[in-house]
Write a protein that holds these residues in place. Structure first.
Motif, PDB file in Angstrom:
ATOM      1  N   ILE A   1       0.847  -1.204   0.000  1.00  0.00           N
ATOM      2  CA  ILE A   1       0.000   0.000   0.000  1.00  0.00           C
ATOM      3  C   ILE A   1       0.881   1.252   0.000  1.00  0.00           C
ATOM      4  N   GLU A   2       1.993   1.214   0.704  1.00  0.00           N
ATOM      5  CA  GLU A   2       2.922   2.351   0.693  1.00  0.00           C
ATOM      6  C   GLU A   2       3.457   2.591  -0.722  1.00  0.00           C
ATOM      7  N   ARG A   3       3.717   1.518  -1.466  1.00  0.00           N
ATOM      8  CA  ARG A   3       4.186   1.665  -2.852  1.00  0.00           C
ATOM      9  C   ARG A   3       3.083   2.252  -3.740  1.00  0.00           C
ATOM     10  N   VAL A   4       1.847   1.821  -3.518  1.00  0.00           N
ATOM     11  CA  VAL A   4       0.719   2.371  -4.279  1.00  0.00           C
ATOM     12  C   VAL A   4       0.584   3.861  -3.975  1.00  0.00           C
ATOM     13  N   LYS A   5       0.658   4.215  -2.700  1.00  0.00           N
ATOM     14  CA  LYS A   5       0.577   5.629  -2.318  1.00  0.00           C
ATOM     15  C   LYS A   5       1.673   6.441  -3.009  1.00  0.00           C
ATOM     16  N   ALA A   6       2.903   5.933  -2.977  1.00  0.00           N
ATOM     17  CA  ALA A   6       4.035   6.648  -3.581  1.00  0.00           C
ATOM     18  C   ALA A   6       3.835   6.825  -5.080  1.00  0.00           C
ATOM     19  N   LYS A   7       3.315   5.804  -5.749  1.00  0.00           N
ATOM     20  CA  LYS A   7       3.065   5.877  -7.198  1.00  0.00           C
ATOM     21  C   LYS A   7       2.172   7.063  -7.529  1.00  0.00           C
ATOM     22  N   TYR A   8       1.090   7.230  -6.788  1.00  0.00           N
ATOM     23  CA  TYR A   8       0.137   8.298  -7.099  1.00  0.00           C
ATOM     24  C   TYR A   8       0.561   9.653  -6.529  1.00  0.00           C
ATOM     25  N   GLN A   9       1.324   9.645  -5.443  1.00  0.00           N
ATOM     26  CA  GLN A   9       1.868  10.916  -4.946  1.00  0.00           C
ATOM     27  C   GLN A   9       2.835  11.501  -5.967  1.00  0.00           C
ATOM     28  N   GLN A  10       3.623  10.642  -6.619  1.00  0.00           N
ATOM     29  CA  GLN A  10       4.554  11.101  -7.643  1.00  0.00           C
ATOM     30  C   GLN A  10       3.824  11.721  -8.839  1.00  0.00           C
ATOM     31  N   LEU A  11       2.566  11.352  -9.018  1.00  0.00           N
ATOM     32  CA  LEU A  11       1.753  11.924 -10.091  1.00  0.00           C
ATOM     33  C   LEU A  11       1.066  13.216  -9.642  1.00  0.00           C
ATOM     34  N   GLY A  12       1.326  13.639  -8.391  1.00  0.00           N
ATOM     35  CA  GLY A  12       0.782  14.895  -7.897  1.00  0.00           C
ATOM     36  C   GLY A  12      -0.543  14.787  -7.164  1.00  0.00           C
ATOM     37  N   MET A  13      -0.986  13.566  -6.889  1.00  0.00           N
ATOM     38  CA  MET A  13      -2.242  13.389  -6.168  1.00  0.00           C
ATOM     39  C   MET A  13      -2.008  13.436  -4.657  1.00  0.00           C
ATOM     40  N   ALA A  14      -3.019  13.901  -3.947  1.00  0.00           N
ATOM     41  CA  ALA A  14      -3.011  13.797  -2.486  1.00  0.00           C
ATOM     42  C   ALA A  14      -3.566  12.409  -2.169  1.00  0.00           C
ATOM     43  N   VAL A  15      -2.781  11.588  -1.472  1.00  0.00           N
ATOM     44  CA  VAL A  15      -3.161  10.196  -1.247  1.00  0.00           C
ATOM     45  C   VAL A  15      -3.391   9.955   0.241  1.00  0.00           C
ATOM     46  N   PHE A  16      -4.508   9.294   0.525  1.00  0.00           N
ATOM     47  CA  PHE A  16      -4.905   9.005   1.905  1.00  0.00           C
ATOM     48  C   PHE A  16      -5.136   7.512   2.052  1.00  0.00           C
ATOM     49  N   CYS A  17      -4.670   6.958   3.166  1.00  0.00           N
ATOM     50  CA  CYS A  17      -4.929   5.557   3.483  1.00  0.00           C
ATOM     51  C   CYS A  17      -5.404   5.520   4.933  1.00  0.00           C
ATOM     52  N   PRO A  18      -6.717   5.572   5.146  1.00  0.00           N
ATOM     53  CA  PRO A  18      -7.198   5.574   6.524  1.00  0.00           C
ATOM     54  C   PRO A  18      -6.809   4.281   7.238  1.00  0.00           C
ATOM     55  N   ASN A  19      -6.185   4.416   8.403  1.00  0.00           N
ATOM     56  CA  ASN A  19      -5.763   3.243   9.165  1.00  0.00           C
ATOM     57  C   ASN A  19      -6.908   2.793  10.057  1.00  0.00           C
ATOM     58  N   LEU A  20      -7.849   2.073   9.465  1.00  0.00           N
ATOM     59  CA  LEU A  20      -8.994   1.554  10.204  1.00  0.00           C
ATOM     60  C   LEU A  20      -8.566   0.527  11.250  1.00  0.00           C
ATOM     61  N   TRP A  21      -7.353   0.016  11.101  1.00  0.00           N
ATOM     62  CA  TRP A  21      -6.839  -1.029  11.989  1.00  0.00           C
ATOM     63  C   TRP A  21      -6.361  -0.460  13.320  1.00  0.00           C
ATOM     64  N   LEU A  22      -5.969   0.800  13.319  1.00  0.00           N
ATOM     65  CA  LEU A  22      -5.426   1.443  14.528  1.00  0.00           C
ATOM     66  C   LEU A  22      -4.295   0.621  15.132  1.00  0.00           C
ATOM     67  N   ARG A  23      -3.492   0.057  14.267  1.00  0.00           N
ATOM     68  CA  ARG A  23      -2.338  -0.757  14.683  1.00  0.00           C
ATOM     69  C   ARG A  23      -1.424  -0.927  13.481  1.00  0.00           C
ATOM     70  N   ALA A  24      -0.254  -1.486  13.722  1.00  0.00           N
ATOM     71  CA  ALA A  24       0.679  -1.768  12.630  1.00  0.00           C
ATOM     72  C   ALA A  24       0.084  -2.849  11.728  1.00  0.00           C
ATOM     73  N   PRO A  25       0.499  -2.896  10.460  1.00  0.00           N
ATOM     74  CA  PRO A  25      -0.053  -3.907   9.554  1.00  0.00           C
ATOM     75  C   PRO A  25       0.301  -5.328   9.981  1.00  0.00           C
ATOM     76  N   PHE A  26      -0.560  -6.241   9.611  1.00  0.00           N
ATOM     77  CA  PHE A  26      -0.296  -7.664   9.800  1.00  0.00           C
ATOM     78  C   PHE A  26       0.657  -8.129   8.707  1.00  0.00           C
ATOM     79  N   THR A  27       1.406  -9.196   8.972  1.00  0.00           N
ATOM     80  CA  THR A  27       2.242  -9.813   7.935  1.00  0.00           C
ATOM     81  C   THR A  27       1.375 -10.797   7.160  1.00  0.00           C
ATOM     82  N   TYR A  28       1.858 -11.223   5.993  1.00  0.00           N
ATOM     83  CA  TYR A  28       1.100 -12.196   5.205  1.00  0.00           C
ATOM     84  C   TYR A  28       0.996 -13.535   5.930  1.00  0.00           C
ATOM     85  N   GLY A  29       1.956 -13.831   6.783  1.00  0.00           N
ATOM     86  CA  GLY A  29       1.899 -15.060   7.571  1.00  0.00           C
ATOM     87  C   GLY A  29       0.840 -15.026   8.664  1.00  0.00           C
TER      88      GLY A  29
END
Length: 193
Positions: free
Chosen positions: A20-48
């Motif tokens: 998600i951080e890479r997706v955000k960076a992709k669109y920020q580089q295009l000049g967009m304001a990018v938001f990712c609401p942290n509905l989890w209120l915690r650090a991300p889970f790992t795929y495991g």
């Protein structure tokens, strides 16, 4: 005059992780304001930690959280010329539900398997749904049901769930590239309308 564009990115059950951080960076580089609401209120889970992430999402977030996201979209709509929502998996189902609220100019939902639980939704904005053929449900049947629905464009790609995410076991570079082209063309069309 350059348009002010906002993009809200809604992640999978794992939260706002490296993909998600890479997706955000992709669109920020295009000049967009990018938001990712942290509905989890915690650090991300790992795929495991998939089972724990799923349980956490079900218990603490759920698909009714689209209402909370819509409040953000309404605020962004007042401050930006165009507002987009881009969701992946569980975030795609949330994005799909947000499409019915009228506070976005465009919604993109990628491999949202739970969209199948909300097939009666009636989007009020242009909506692009990208499904993976090799998912844990009959994506072809869902795509067929949604074809012809007002404001909805569907694509069924020969890929697995997670094909956009280079960190996922389902990653498919070729299909991801194709998917990004669809997304970028969809957004460009709305921005230029």
């Amino acid at each position: 005059m350059t348009q002010k564009i906002a993009l809200v990115v809604l992640p999978e059950i794992y939260g706002c992780n490296a993909f998600i951080e890479r997706v955000k960076a992709k669109y920020q580089q295009l000049g967009m304001a990018v938001f990712c609401p942290n509905l989890w209120l915690r650090a991300p889970f790992t795929y495991g930690e998939e089972a724990a992430a799923y349980t956490y999402f079900q218990r603490h977030i759920g698909f009714g959280a689209y209402r909370d996201i819509d409040y953000l979209l309404e605020e962004l709509q007042a401050a930006y010329d165009r507002v987009f929502v881009l969701g992946f998996s569980a975030g795609a189902a949330l994005a799909w539900r947000c499409s019915t609220c009228g506070h976005a100019d465009g919604v993109i939902a990628c491999y949202g398997s739970r969209i199948r639980d909300y097939l009666d939704a009636a989007p009020r904005c242009e909506t692009l749904l990208l499904f993976a053929e090799q998912d844990g449900f009959d994506a072809a049947a869902v795509t067929e049901r949604l074809q012809g629905k007002r404001h909805v464009e569907t694509m069924l790609l020969p890929a697995k769930h997670g094909f956009f995410d280079a960190d996922s076991q389902g990653y498919d570079a070729r299909q991801a590239e194709k998917g990004w082209r669809y997304i970028d063309a969809f957004m460009k069309r709305i921005i230029e309308a």
